[in-house]
Design an enzyme around this catalytic site. Structure first.
Site, PDB file in Angstrom:
ATOM      1  CG  ASP A  48      12.776  -5.632 -11.982  1.00 19.22           C
ATOM      2  OD1 ASP A  48      11.959  -5.439 -12.913  1.00 19.22           O
ATOM      3  OD2 ASP A  48      13.915  -5.138 -11.952  1.00 19.22           O
ATOM      4  N   GLY A  49      10.056  -8.528  -9.866  1.00 22.27           N
ATOM      5  CA  GLY A  49       9.697  -9.578  -8.928  1.00 22.27           C
ATOM      6  C   GLY A  49       8.208  -9.677  -8.669  1.00 22.27           C
ATOM      7  CB  CYS A  50       5.432  -7.477  -8.998  1.00 24.14           C
ATOM      8  SG  CYS A  50       6.007  -6.652  -7.514  1.00 24.14           S
ATOM      9  CB  ALA A  51       2.716 -12.035 -10.890  1.00 28.12           C
ATOM     10  CB  SER A  52       0.603  -7.268 -11.181  1.00 28.98           C
ATOM     11  OG  SER A  52      -0.251  -8.309 -10.804  1.00 28.98           O
TER      12      SER A  52
END
Length: 136
Positions: A48-52
């Site tokens: 979690d926390g990644c744009a991808s």
């Protein structure tokens, strides 16, 4: 405290003068990684926390930390390859002792990544540290 694989990346980066060449090298590192088995691309391995889309699947063998990872974005896949070089093969008890910010700072990655990518990088490092702590 970096691994030989990470030191090799640092050395290669020193020979590249501009960021576009370094960016291309990071992408190439990602392309050379084995793809993560589709069966491991599940919510439990998703970061979690990644744009991808990012997945990190840890393995502990003989008290040594290993992980495989993947992303749907080329540059992020390359960042995973860099993190793999930094952490894979390190004794589980020493993973959290690695100063990822300082080590990655030697590559000047954060200076050239978007805010979202930088946040994603931090999320990946936090996940790796958490996984190692849980395994230790």
């Amino acid at each position: 405290m970096a691994t030989e694989a990470f030191e090799a990346i640092v050395e290669d980066f020193e020979f590249l003068d501009d960021w576009e060449d370094r960016y291309a090298m990071v992408i190439d590192l990602g392309k050379r990684m084995q793809p993560l088995d589709e069966a491991l691309k599940v919510p439990a391995t998703k970061v979690d926390g990644c744009a991808s889309q990012v997945w990190l699947a840890p393995r502990i063998e003989n008290a040594t930390f290993h992980f495989d990872g993947d992303s749907d974005a080329l540059i992020v896949r390359g960042i995973i390859a860099v993190l793999h070089a930094l952490y894979d093969g390190v004794p589980v008890a020493k993973v959290t002792a690695i100063d990822a910010q300082a080590e990655l700072g030697r590559l000047h990655l954060e200076e050239h990544l978007s805010g979202q990518r930088t946040n994603g990088l931090r999320a990946m490092v936090e996940r790796i540290r958490k996984l190692a702590t849980e395994a230790a």
